[in-house]
Write an enzyme that holds these catalytic residues in place. Structure first.
Site, mmCIF file in Angstrom:
data_model
loop_
_atom_site.group_PDB
_atom_site.id
_atom_site.type_symbol
_atom_site.label_atom_id
_atom_site.label_comp_id
_atom_site.label_asym_id
_atom_site.label_seq_id
_atom_site.Cartn_x
_atom_site.Cartn_y
_atom_site.Cartn_z
ATOM 1 N N GLY A 52 38.231 35.262 29.932
ATOM 2 C CA GLY A 52 39.396 35.272 29.065
ATOM 3 C C GLY A 52 39.898 33.878 28.740
ATOM 4 N N GLY A 138 34.336 33.575 36.844
ATOM 5 C CA GLY A 138 33.372 34.557 37.331
ATOM 6 C C GLY A 138 31.967 34.363 36.805
ATOM 7 N N VAL A 274 47.292 26.565 40.447
ATOM 8 C CA VAL A 274 48.647 26.957 40.069
ATOM 9 C C VAL A 274 49.302 27.669 41.242
ATOM 10 C CG1 VAL A 274 50.056 28.330 38.503
ATOM 11 C CG2 VAL A 274 48.047 27.100 37.646
ATOM 12 N N GLU A 384 22.629 50.425 38.501
ATOM 13 C CA GLU A 384 21.871 49.238 38.114
ATOM 14 C C GLU A 384 20.956 48.792 39.243
ATOM 15 O OE1 GLU A 384 25.274 47.379 35.099
ATOM 16 O OE2 GLU A 384 24.849 46.380 37.013
ATOM 17 N N HIS A 465 34.766 43.477 40.945
ATOM 18 C CA HIS A 465 35.293 43.728 39.600
ATOM 19 C C HIS A 465 36.740 44.219 39.681
ATOM 20 C CE1 HIS A 465 30.833 44.685 38.520
ATOM 21 N NE2 HIS A 465 31.086 43.395 38.346
#
Length: 525
Positions: A52, A138, A274, A384, A465
């Site tokens: 993001g 990530g 932060v 998977e 996740h």
């Protein structure tokens, strides 16, 4: 200001984003560099450099917005001739974010020196949460699978205003192109380290499943160099969870981040952790950071200010910062829904022994294929072909699965005694349906392939996740604007409603960010 595209790609390929920043701002010691590096106010500030945050940085930079990206972790170089990261077979301090003892599935607990390593493992109530810590977030530690959720589950999870057709036509393809995601080439798939991948397909096929190739962001040319023994072995021996220092992964440091820095409008400051966020009386956001040395020593603190604040610190840390800011009264107007709707994406791992067939001697970490089961088990499930590094030399095959769980959610809350924000209400029963579904699939595969036995993977409930907490359409509008706090945006896994809908979430996170940034830039906020 811009930098020659060939120079940008060369710097990115060598993992020298610091060099790219110097090329844009002026070298260390120059007047331009001194002026830039001493600044503490920016029009926009992005916390985090993962999927993001990298998207936000690029789109802000291309819009000409004066932007700072702060990242708590280190920038790790690409080193084609030497090992950079630790691994299951060679534990180092670079692996974990300020831990004294290693904590990872199938890894024997081992003492380590606390340091700013590439993986944070947070021991929350009923669940271990893993997340990346480094420039690229990530993308440094994930296993590269880049897939979209099936339409039916996307539409079940998201508000009607997020149309699947728009994502399939525009946002998913844009991210795939930017990341360079492709399926494993046939010659790599035929090689010895991927014998386990071919066996996995055979076993699933005998069990009545249809397997299909999955897009991946591994660099197949680097993998080929490993196969030819002209690069340090990493991806081909099951080592990727803590980074591939030889460049075998096409991380965000080779795509979105260098493109953002090359605009000349974006600065990146690694090792800036932060600690708190809030709002000053003049209306600007304040962001307090702790500056770290590569070894972990604290250099000091700095307060940055900005007009626009983009939260992209990853699900765990975005929730920590926002819940703390709300509960301390540092950021008035934050909605009560902040911290709610967390989920573990239904992550489960199962293993099976297959002693009757040689698996190749070692198992490569890139995932070649998957199979989807919409109705066969208690929950819809994407399986998977996977690797647990501690098992890669054993006659065992591993399946990683993600279930579509729309029911089980948790909440981040501040502990009134310590002030720390923790996952307050997670328990094993919230993962139980996913576990039963994964076990049922394993039993089916074992039953269809004589000579196989289950292997017990002893681990605490675990997710790589973590999703939710600032759910899109509930805590934010459909472009990530946080309700009640003008100028505050969320653009990471916190937006996803606790589940990616039967998929690895990286593609969806980046696609949501691309769509959001298009709207934010067009509306100038």
């Amino acid at each position: 200001m811009s930098v020659d595209r060939r120079h940008v790609l060369g710097l990115a390929g060598r993992g020298t984003l610091a060099g790219l920043g110097a090329a844009v701002l002026g070298g260390a010691g120059s007047r331009a560099f001194a002026a830039a590096s001493s600044r503490t106010h920016f029009r926009a500030l992005v916390i985090g450099s993962g999927f993001g945050g990298s998207v936000a940085a690029l789109r802000l930079g291309r819009a000409g917005v004066d932007t700072l990206v702060v990242e708590r972790g280190r920038e790790w170089p690409v080193a084609p001739r030497r090992h950079v990261f630790g691994s299951m077979n060679g534990v180092t301090d670079t692996m974990f974010w300020f831990r004294r003892t290693t904590r990872w599935p199938a890894l024997v607990p081992t003492p380590v020196r606390p340091a700013p390593g590439v993986m944070e493992v947070s021991e929350e109530q009923g669940l271990d949460i893993a997340c990346g810590a480094g420039v690229g977030g990530g993308s440094i530690v994930y296993t590269g699978v880049t897939v979209a959720p099936p339409r039916r589950y996307f539409e079940r999870l998201y508000p009607p205003g997020l149309r699947y057709e728009e994502f399939a036509r525009t946002w998913f393809p844009r991210v795939r192109r930017a990341l360079g995601a492709t399926v494993m080439p046939a010659d790599v798939h035929r090689s010895a380290p991927f014998t386990h991948s071919r066996l996995w397909d055979e076993h699933l096929t005998r069990a009545g499943a249809r397997t299909f190739p999955l897009d991946s962001t591994f660099d197949w040319d680097v993998v080929r160099r490993e196969l030819a023994h002209t690069a340090p072995l990493s991806a081909t021996v099951g080592e990727s969870d803590f980074g591939c220092g030889n460049g075998a992964k096409k991380s965000l440091t080779r795509s979105y981040l260098p493109a953002a820095l090359a605009t000349g409008h974006v600065q990146l400051r690694p090792l800036h952790e932060v600690r708190s966020i809030g709002r000053r009386r003049d209306g600007r956001f304040r962001v307090e950071v702790r500056r770290l040395e590569p070894g972990g020593a604290v250099l000091g603190t700095t307060e940055f200010t900005c007009d626009l604040l983009f939260m992209a610190a990853g699900t765990l840390n975005t929730n920590r910062l926002l819940v703390a800011a709300r509960d301390r009264g540092d950021l008035a107007g934050l909605p009560a829904s902040v911290g709610t709707g967390f989920g573990d994406n239904g992550d489960q791992a199962t293993a099976r022994s297959q002693p009757l067939r040689f698996h190749g001697g070692s198992q490569g970490s890139p995932c070649a294929s998957g199979a989807f089961f919409p109705t066969e088990f208690e929950l819809p499930l994407l399986a998977e072909n996977w690797v647990l590094p501690g098992y890669h030399a054993l006659p065992a095959l591993v399946t990683f699965s993600m279930t579509v769980d729309t029911d089980h959610r948790g909440t981040f809350r501040s502990d009134p005694r310590t002030g720390r924000v923790r996952l307050a209400d997670w328990s094993a029963d919230k993962s139980a349906a996913a576990a039963r579904s994964a076990t049922a699939l394993s039993d089916r595969v074992i039953g269809a392939n004589p000579g196989m036995l289950p292997v017990t993977v002893t681990t605490r409930p675990f997710t790589g996740h973590p999703l939710g907490g600032c759910v899109i359409g509930r805590t934010t509008d459909l472009e990530g604007r946080v309700h009640g706090v003008r100028g505050l945006y969320v653009l990471d896994g916190s937006l996803l409603p606790g589940n990616a809908g039967g998929a690895n979430p990286s593609l969806t996170i980046a696609a949501l960010a691309e769509r959001a940034m298009a709207g934010i830039v067009a509306a100038a906020g």
